[in-house]
Design an enzyme around this catalytic site. Structure first.
Site, PDB file in Angstrom:
ATOM      1  N   SER A  14      22.250  -5.793   8.647  1.00 51.11           N
ATOM      2  CA  SER A  14      23.190  -6.072   9.254  1.00 51.11           C
ATOM      3  C   SER A  14      24.015  -6.016   8.632  1.00 51.11           C
ATOM      4  O   SER A  14      23.838  -7.604   8.107  1.00 51.11           O
ATOM      5  CB  SER A  14      22.569  -6.317  10.827  1.00 51.11           C
ATOM      6  N   LYS A  65      20.331   0.017  22.823  1.00 49.02           N
ATOM      7  CA  LYS A  65      21.431   0.326  23.016  1.00 49.02           C
ATOM      8  C   LYS A  65      21.429   0.856  25.171  1.00 49.02           C
ATOM      9  O   LYS A  65      22.247   1.083  25.711  1.00 49.02           O
ATOM     10  CB  LYS A  65      21.984   1.894  22.066  1.00 49.02           C
ATOM     11  N   ASP A 100      31.336   1.967  19.425  1.00 47.31           N
ATOM     12  CA  ASP A 100      30.980   2.936  18.309  1.00 47.31           C
ATOM     13  C   ASP A 100      31.478   4.729  18.729  1.00 47.31           C
ATOM     14  O   ASP A 100      32.102   4.322  18.304  1.00 47.31           O
ATOM     15  CB  ASP A 100      29.152   3.313  18.903  1.00 47.31           C
ATOM     16  N   GLY A 126      21.806  13.427  18.207  1.00 45.74           N
ATOM     17  CA  GLY A 126      21.349  11.678  18.545  1.00 45.74           C
ATOM     18  C   GLY A 126      22.326  11.095  19.058  1.00 45.74           C
ATOM     19  O   GLY A 126      23.056  11.474  19.798  1.00 45.74           O
TER      20      GLY A 126
HETATM   21  P1  ATR Z   1      20.951   8.687  15.281  1.00 43.32           P
HETATM   22  O1  ATR Z   1      20.839   7.271  16.013  1.00 43.32           O
HETATM   23  O2  ATR Z   1      22.074   8.039  13.742  1.00 43.32           O
HETATM   24  O3  ATR Z   1      22.321   9.644  15.474  1.00 43.32           O
HETATM   25  P2  ATR Z   1      19.026  10.158  15.458  1.00 43.32           P
HETATM   26  O4  ATR Z   1      18.829  10.041  17.113  1.00 43.32           O
HETATM   27  O5  ATR Z   1      17.553  10.166  15.251  1.00 43.32           O
HETATM   28  O6  ATR Z   1      19.592   9.331  14.351  1.00 43.32           O
HETATM   29  O7  ATR Z   1      19.933  11.878  14.523  1.00 43.32           O
HETATM   30  C1  ATR Z   1      19.087  12.461  13.682  1.00 43.32           C
HETATM   31  C2  ATR Z   1      20.377  13.164  13.681  1.00 43.32           C
HETATM   32  O8  ATR Z   1      20.035  13.992  12.657  1.00 43.32           O
HETATM   33  C3  ATR Z   1      20.186  14.911  14.292  1.00 43.32           C
HETATM   34  O9  ATR Z   1      21.215  15.394  14.672  1.00 43.32           O
HETATM   35  C4  ATR Z   1      18.926  14.805  13.625  1.00 43.32           C
HETATM   36  O10 ATR Z   1      18.869  16.697  13.803  1.00 43.32           O
HETATM   37  P3  ATR Z   1      17.636  17.473  14.537  1.00 43.32           P
HETATM   38  O11 ATR Z   1      18.064  17.168  16.421  1.00 43.32           O
HETATM   39  O12 ATR Z   1      17.338  18.649  14.383  1.00 43.32           O
HETATM   40  O13 ATR Z   1      16.708  16.134  14.400  1.00 43.32           O
HETATM   41  C5  ATR Z   1      20.147  15.433  12.621  1.00 43.32           C
HETATM   42  N1  ATR Z   1      19.145  15.414  11.310  1.00 43.32           N
HETATM   43  C6  ATR Z   1      18.389  14.607   9.812  1.00 43.32           C
HETATM   44  N2  ATR Z   1      17.872  15.102   9.313  1.00 43.32           N
HETATM   45  C7  ATR Z   1      18.595  16.389   9.157  1.00 43.32           C
HETATM   46  C8  ATR Z   1      18.500  17.467   8.017  1.00 43.32           C
HETATM   47  N3  ATR Z   1      17.224  17.078   7.441  1.00 43.32           N
HETATM   48  N4  ATR Z   1      19.211  18.391   8.336  1.00 43.32           N
HETATM   49  C9  ATR Z   1      19.979  18.313   9.738  1.00 43.32           C
HETATM   50  N5  ATR Z   1      20.033  17.768  10.545  1.00 43.32           N
HETATM   51  C10 ATR Z   1      19.239  16.760  10.323  1.00 43.32           C
END
Ligand code: ATR
Length: 271
Positions: A14, A65, A100, A126
């Protein structure tokens, strides 16, 4: 001495400790910022323990969270988002905030980007996208959520639409072709571009009337931001979003204006 800190698992990398301690040095505060790594099922014990020990404030990160929401009194935005990343122990029960979300609008503000009345696109669905989408929907006229998995975009849009005045729509990544050329504001809240030279938004969709925020901050200059700058767009890198979630947390805890420049300088030195 005041004690602030971060609970999460893991928290080893962090950047919050150096960023917050730079603020304490700048303002000559007798304070420390420490990290704690409780077990994943120990959110309640961690909040109760921190309150009992006289901790002044905690940031909260993955995986706590959502859980922490049940053991604090969340403000309206944190309650709607369903996630708390900042706890203020100066009241009983402690108050929960989602900085955030507030950090996103402060980051745009700092770059003289007004969100009022704009057409915005959020890429991702996400946890990060959730905070971004709720914030934008309070200020913008229109928010479009685009995600690789369309069902997740639709579910997030439905949650946001429930209490926001904005028009909220959803689609797959192919919907970017139509939405980005018409947008004023674009936020990448996916992990695409993290540690790799990739972008979730085709460069030819970007244009000079766009303000682009990339939540990714490793690297600070992502391919999306390079493409956006080349298209003449205003760019806001992910370090600003990280900075302002910390700035807003500091202000909740201390009731003072945060020393933004000192915190930013330390954060950028660490990155
Ligand atoms: P965070 O808490 O950082 O938001 P997360 O909840 O794992 O992490 O969300 C990751 C996001 O990145 C999601 O929207 C994911 O898309 P999916 O819902 O389809 O999984 C997106 N993401 C991750 N890798 C990706 C890729 N290679 N192409 C497009 N979207 C991607």
């Amino acid at each position: 001495m005041h004690v602030f800190g971060l609970i999460g698992n893991p928290v080893g990398h962090s950047l919050s400790p150096p960023m917050h301690e730079a603020a304490y040095r700048e303002l000559d505060m007798d304070a420390k910022y420490v990290t704690f790594e409780p077990d994943a099922d120990a959110a309640e014990a961690a909040i109760e323990g921190a309150a009992a020990l006289g901790v002044d404030g905690l940031n909260v990160t993955i995986p706590f969270k959502q859980d922490v929401l049940d053991f604090v009194e969340p403000d309206e935005l944190a309650a709607r988002i369903g996630a708390v990343n900042t706890v203020d122990f100066s009241t009983s029960p402690p108050r929960g905030y989602n900085t955030d979300a507030a950090g996103v609008s402060r980051a745009f503000d700092h770059h003289d980007v007004s969100l009022s009345g704009t057409d915005a696109v959020v890429v991702g669905a996400g946890g990060a996208a959730r905070a971004v989408a709720f914030t934008l929907a309070d200020a913008c006229d229109r928010v479009h959520v685009a995600n690789r998995t369309v069902e997740k975009a639709e579910s997030l849009a439905a949650d946001v639409r429930a209490d926001a005045p904005a028009t909220v729509t959803a689609g797959g990544l192919d919907s970017l072709d139509e939405r980005v050329p018409a947008a004023d504001v674009l936020v990448n809240a996916t992990s695409v571009g993290m540690e790799e030279d990739a972008t979730p938004v085709p460069a030819d969709l970007l244009h000079g009337d766009l303000a682009v925020l990339d939540a990714v901050y490793t690297p600070v200059e992502t391919r999306l931001l390079r493409d956006a700058a080349a298209a003449g767009a205003t760019t806001v890198d992910g370090a600003w979003m990280l900075l302002f979630q910390g700035v807003v947390a500091f202000e909740h805890w201390t009731g003072r204006d945060a020393p933004v420049e000192a915190m930013n300088a330390e954060l950028r030195a660490q990155l």
